[in-house]
Design a protein around this motif. Structure first.
Motif, PDB file in Angstrom:
ATOM      1  N   GLU A   1       0.817  -1.206   0.000  1.00 33.47           N
ATOM      2  CA  GLU A   1       0.000   0.000   0.000  1.00 33.47           C
ATOM      3  C   GLU A   1       0.855   1.262   0.000  1.00 33.47           C
ATOM      4  O   GLU A   1       0.400   2.351  -0.403  1.00 33.47           O
ATOM      5  CB  GLU A   1      -0.929   0.009   1.223  1.00 33.47           C
ATOM      6  N   ALA A   2       2.112   1.126   0.470  1.00 35.53           N
ATOM      7  CA  ALA A   2       3.003   2.281   0.529  1.00 35.53           C
ATOM      8  C   ALA A   2       3.788   2.481  -0.757  1.00 35.53           C
ATOM      9  O   ALA A   2       4.628   3.376  -0.838  1.00 35.53           O
ATOM     10  CB  ALA A   2       3.976   2.114   1.706  1.00 35.53           C
ATOM     11  N   PHE A   3       3.546   1.656  -1.781  1.00 35.99           N
ATOM     12  CA  PHE A   3       4.302   1.742  -3.027  1.00 35.99           C
ATOM     13  C   PHE A   3       3.805   2.888  -3.906  1.00 35.99           C
ATOM     14  O   PHE A   3       2.627   3.260  -3.875  1.00 35.99           O
ATOM     15  CB  PHE A   3       4.203   0.441  -3.816  1.00 35.99           C
TER      16      PHE A   3
ATOM     17  N   VAL B   1       9.748   1.222 -11.460  1.00 33.15           N
ATOM     18  CA  VAL B   1       9.153   0.120 -10.705  1.00 33.15           C
ATOM     19  C   VAL B   1       8.140   0.694  -9.734  1.00 33.15           C
ATOM     20  O   VAL B   1       8.152   1.898  -9.438  1.00 33.15           O
ATOM     21  CB  VAL B   1      10.229  -0.687  -9.925  1.00 33.15           C
ATOM     22  N   ALA B   2       7.276  -0.171  -9.239  1.00 31.01           N
ATOM     23  CA  ALA B   2       6.367   0.204  -8.156  1.00 31.01           C
ATOM     24  C   ALA B   2       7.040  -0.177  -6.849  1.00 31.01           C
ATOM     25  O   ALA B   2       7.346  -1.353  -6.628  1.00 31.01           O
ATOM     26  CB  ALA B   2       5.029  -0.512  -8.307  1.00 31.01           C
ATOM     27  N   GLY B   3       7.298   0.811  -5.992  1.00 28.17           N
ATOM     28  CA  GLY B   3       8.010   0.489  -4.770  1.00 28.17           C
ATOM     29  C   GLY B   3       8.028   1.650  -3.799  1.00 28.17           C
ATOM     30  O   GLY B   3       7.400   2.688  -4.002  1.00 28.17           O
ATOM     31  N   HIS B   4       8.773   1.462  -2.736  1.00 23.60           N
ATOM     32  CA  HIS B   4       8.940   2.495  -1.706  1.00 23.60           C
ATOM     33  C   HIS B   4      10.259   3.202  -1.975  1.00 23.60           C
ATOM     34  O   HIS B   4      11.335   2.634  -1.792  1.00 23.60           O
ATOM     35  CB  HIS B   4       8.945   1.843  -0.321  1.00 23.60           C
ATOM     36  N   GLU B   5      10.170   4.457  -2.419  1.00 28.74           N
ATOM     37  CA  GLU B   5      11.368   5.167  -2.866  1.00 28.74           C
ATOM     38  C   GLU B   5      12.395   5.327  -1.743  1.00 28.74           C
ATOM     39  O   GLU B   5      13.602   5.164  -1.957  1.00 28.74           O
ATOM     40  CB  GLU B   5      10.979   6.538  -3.420  1.00 28.74           C
ATOM     41  N   GLY B   6      11.916   5.610  -0.550  1.00 29.60           N
ATOM     42  CA  GLY B   6      12.845   5.817   0.561  1.00 29.60           C
ATOM     43  C   GLY B   6      13.658   4.578   0.890  1.00 29.60           C
ATOM     44  O   GLY B   6      14.889   4.635   1.047  1.00 29.60           O
ATOM     45  N   LEU B   7      12.985   3.429   0.985  1.00 33.79           N
ATOM     46  CA  LEU B   7      13.690   2.190   1.318  1.00 33.79           C
ATOM     47  C   LEU B   7      14.563   1.714   0.160  1.00 33.79           C
ATOM     48  O   LEU B   7      15.639   1.151   0.379  1.00 33.79           O
ATOM     49  CB  LEU B   7      12.690   1.110   1.719  1.00 33.79           C
ATOM     50  N   LEU B   8      14.115   1.923  -1.072  1.00 33.76           N
ATOM     51  CA  LEU B   8      14.963   1.564  -2.215  1.00 33.76           C
ATOM     52  C   LEU B   8      16.227   2.402  -2.235  1.00 33.76           C
ATOM     53  O   LEU B   8      17.319   1.915  -2.561  1.00 33.76           O
ATOM     54  CB  LEU B   8      14.184   1.737  -3.524  1.00 33.76           C
ATOM     55  N   ALA B   9      16.096   3.679  -1.863  1.00 31.85           N
ATOM     56  CA  ALA B   9      17.277   4.541  -1.786  1.00 31.85           C
ATOM     57  C   ALA B   9      18.240   4.048  -0.703  1.00 31.85           C
ATOM     58  O   ALA B   9      19.466   4.041  -0.900  1.00 31.85           O
ATOM     59  CB  ALA B   9      16.849   5.981  -1.513  1.00 31.85           C
ATOM     60  N   ILE B  10      17.691   3.627   0.421  1.00 32.49           N
ATOM     61  CA  ILE B  10      18.543   3.104   1.501  1.00 32.49           C
ATOM     62  C   ILE B  10      19.266   1.839   1.044  1.00 32.49           C
ATOM     63  O   ILE B  10      20.467   1.662   1.290  1.00 32.49           O
ATOM     64  CB  ILE B  10      17.690   2.829   2.753  1.00 32.49           C
TER      65      ILE B  10
ATOM     66  N   ALA C   1      16.225  -7.482   2.586  1.00 30.64           N
ATOM     67  CA  ALA C   1      14.864  -7.309   3.098  1.00 30.64           C
ATOM     68  C   ALA C   1      14.070  -6.352   2.217  1.00 30.64           C
ATOM     69  O   ALA C   1      12.884  -6.585   1.930  1.00 30.64           O
ATOM     70  CB  ALA C   1      14.913  -6.803   4.537  1.00 30.64           C
ATOM     71  N   VAL C   2      14.701  -5.271   1.771  1.00 23.36           N
ATOM     72  CA  VAL C   2      14.013  -4.318   0.893  1.00 23.36           C
ATOM     73  C   VAL C   2      13.668  -4.988  -0.441  1.00 23.36           C
ATOM     74  O   VAL C   2      12.558  -4.831  -0.968  1.00 23.36           O
ATOM     75  CB  VAL C   2      14.887  -3.069   0.665  1.00 23.36           C
ATOM     76  N   ALA C   3      14.620  -5.743  -0.978  1.00 17.77           N
ATOM     77  CA  ALA C   3      14.360  -6.438  -2.246  1.00 17.77           C
ATOM     78  C   ALA C   3      13.213  -7.423  -2.094  1.00 17.77           C
ATOM     79  O   ALA C   3      12.315  -7.497  -2.959  1.00 17.77           O
ATOM     80  CB  ALA C   3      15.621  -7.166  -2.709  1.00 17.77           C
ATOM     81  N   ALA C   4      13.204  -8.201  -1.014  1.00 12.63           N
ATOM     82  CA  ALA C   4      12.133  -9.180  -0.799  1.00 12.63           C
ATOM     83  C   ALA C   4      10.780  -8.495  -0.677  1.00 12.63           C
ATOM     84  O   ALA C   4       9.766  -8.997  -1.183  1.00 12.63           O
ATOM     85  CB  ALA C   4      12.433 -10.005   0.456  1.00 12.63           C
ATOM     86  N   ALA C   5      10.747  -7.334  -0.019  1.00 14.35           N
ATOM     87  CA  ALA C   5       9.489  -6.603   0.125  1.00 14.35           C
ATOM     88  C   ALA C   5       8.966  -6.122  -1.219  1.00 14.35           C
ATOM     89  O   ALA C   5       7.762  -5.892  -1.378  1.00 14.35           O
ATOM     90  CB  ALA C   5       9.679  -5.418   1.075  1.00 14.35           C
ATOM     91  N   HIS C   6       9.863  -5.964  -2.204  1.00 14.52           N
ATOM     92  CA  HIS C   6       9.465  -5.526  -3.542  1.00 14.52           C
ATOM     93  C   HIS C   6       9.349  -6.697  -4.524  1.00 14.52           C
ATOM     94  O   HIS C   6       9.176  -6.480  -5.730  1.00 14.52           O
ATOM     95  CB  HIS C   6      10.478  -4.512  -4.091  1.00 14.52           C
ATOM     96  N   GLY C   7       9.455  -7.925  -4.008  1.00  9.62           N
ATOM     97  CA  GLY C   7       9.382  -9.089  -4.890  1.00  9.62           C
ATOM     98  C   GLY C   7      10.580  -9.200  -5.807  1.00  9.62           C
ATOM     99  O   GLY C   7      10.493  -9.800  -6.884  1.00  9.62           O
TER     100      GLY C   7
END
Length: 453
Positions: free
Chosen positions: A308-310, A347-356, A427-433
């Motif tokens: 939902e946060a993507f 991609v559809a994702g969480h920009e903040g966590l992908l940046a981290i 963990a971030v990658a797994a959350a984004h499939g």
């Protein structure tokens, strides 16, 4: 060829599946049934054949007996006829006179006379005849004298025409048995597939349950009664997992709130220490403690991330932001940082966590890359991939799974890392499939990739 094999395997299911086991068991039962049916068929054929032969021999003996005329030569028969002397005919006859000896016919053995002598008038009985033949004798009074007729024939099991007839009958009946078995087998396989179709529905439901849909449960409406308790137990386990998942997210939020304030107070307190040497010696420890805490919070956020946060994330823009933030540190270390590849990958994702996650990979690459070398962020499209390439010492094949475990720093730790960075990446990658991979770079170094599906 593979397509044809897949079509052939579809009715029986995949190897090790319940459908295949049931189908194999049904097939084995049908084969056993066919074998038993053919065996019973052959047994019944011979049994009825023997009964029919006994009735036929009795009829033959009776017919000969009523034709006996003591006043005629040979009792009215030709003693040299095939049916009295030969053994090639379907039947062979011997007539025993009042003295108990054979008058017409050639089967005049003591064993036969002894058996026939015990027969009562009008009584027909089976007589043990040698040479794989079967005999029936019948006695009666002809002009006040006792005469007995022995009619014999070869046993059905040794009669070639009879065996040919039997084999023809078995083949004819077996065809119908096989046809019926094939129909039963097809119906059974169809029933098995229909019965197991509810399991496929449950499998799809189970695949849909995850962090993005923790409220999903398995439907037991169409399941066989034997599997309903299993589905209920699995639903109970999912409910417990959901509660634990919610507790984990609440714990991460509480920790982030409760610990940040004491750390800020600690940092301020260190700044007020008058002893400069002590103050400067404590600052790195506090800074490291703050970094470890922030990484633990990032790891908890990644584990609890919900779709939902993507939102739409431009990977090239993200790579440039991370590169810009790390550029000064790279230059100070005598290293270069570059962004290459596709400009339109999204991609559809969480920009903040992908940046981290990307920043952790870049920081890790800069820490291991030699001075004067370049760390490259390569952005790819179709499918979207983020690749971080360096010219460092590389990662041994046996360590490529372990380095993504929390607090694992590898065989050649560099800098003051906590060993959490790559765990956050995974963990971030797994959350984004997505999948995280590490491989050797041609010419030396490593390539870390986040490959989106």
């Amino acid at each position: 060829m593979r397509h044809v094999l897949a079509i052939l395997k579809a009715p029986v299911g995949a190897a090790g599946s319940l459908q295949r086991k049931l189908t194999v068991n049904i097939l084995a039962a049908l084969l056993l049934t066919i074998l038993m049916s053919v065996t019973v068929l052959i047994f019944e054929f011979f049994e009825h054949l023997e009964e029919n032969q006994e009735e036929a021999l009795y009829g033959e003996a009776k017919e000969i007996l009523v034709q006996i005329d003591p006043d005629l030569p040979g009792l009215g028969f030709d003693p040299q006829a095939l049916r009295f002397r030969g053994v090639e005919g379907a039947y062979r006859y011997t007539i025993f006179g009042p003295a108990g000896h054979a008058v017409v016919g050639g089967e005049d053995m003591a064993t036969l006379r002894a058996q026939i002598a015990q027969l009562a008038l009008g009584q027909a009985a089976e007589i043990a005849v040698p040479n794989a033949r079967r005999g029936v004798a019948l006695c009666g009074l002809i002009k006040a004298e006792r005469y007995c007729v022995l009619a014999s024939a070869y046993l059905p099991s040794t009669d070639r025409p009879v065996l040919d007839t039997m084999w023809h009958e078995v083949q004819e009946q077996t065809q119908w048995i096989l046809l019926g078995s094939l129909i039963v087998f097809a119906a059974a396989v169809g029933a098995v597939r229909l019965s197991l179709s509810s399991l496929d529905k449950v499998r799809r439901e189970a695949l849909e349950i995850g962090p993005d849909a923790p409220d999903g449960r398995l439907s037991a409406d169409d399941l066989p009664a034997e599997l309903v308790p299993l589905a209920q137990a699995v639903n109970t386990a999912f409910a417990r997992l959901q509660q634990g998942y919610k507790a984990q997210r609440a714990f991460a939020a509480n920790v982030a709130h409760e610990v940040r304030t004491p750390l800020a107070v600690l940092h301020s307190s260190v700044d007020t220490i008058h002893d400069a040497a002590l103050r400067e010696s404590l600052k790195p420890d506090v800074t490291r403690l703050e970094a470890i805490f922030e990484q633990l919070v990032d790891l908890a956020r990644a584990d609890a991330l919900m779709p939902e946060a993507f939102s739409k994330v431009e990977l090239c823009k993200l790579a440039r932001q991370v590169s810009g933030a790390r550029a000064m540190a790279a230059l100070k270390a005598g290293k270069m940082l570059a962004v290459t590849g596709a400009d339109t990958a999204t991609v559809a994702g969480h920009e903040g966590l992908l940046a981290i996650a990307l920043d952790n990979l870049v920081r890790n690459a800069l820490a291991h890359a030699p001075a004067g070398s370049e760390v490259e962020i390569d952005v790819r499209d179709n499918p979207p991939v983020l690749r971080v390439q360096d010219r460092g010492p590389g990662v041994a094949a046996e360590d490529r799974d372990a380095i993504f475990e929390p607090f694992h720093r590898g065989r050649r730790p560099s800098g003051d890392g906590s060993g959490i960075g790559l765990a956050i990446v995974r963990a971030v990658a797994a959350a984004h499939g997505a999948d995280v991979q590490v491989e050797d770079r041609p010419g030396g170094g490593s390539v870390f990739s986040i490959a989106f599906r």
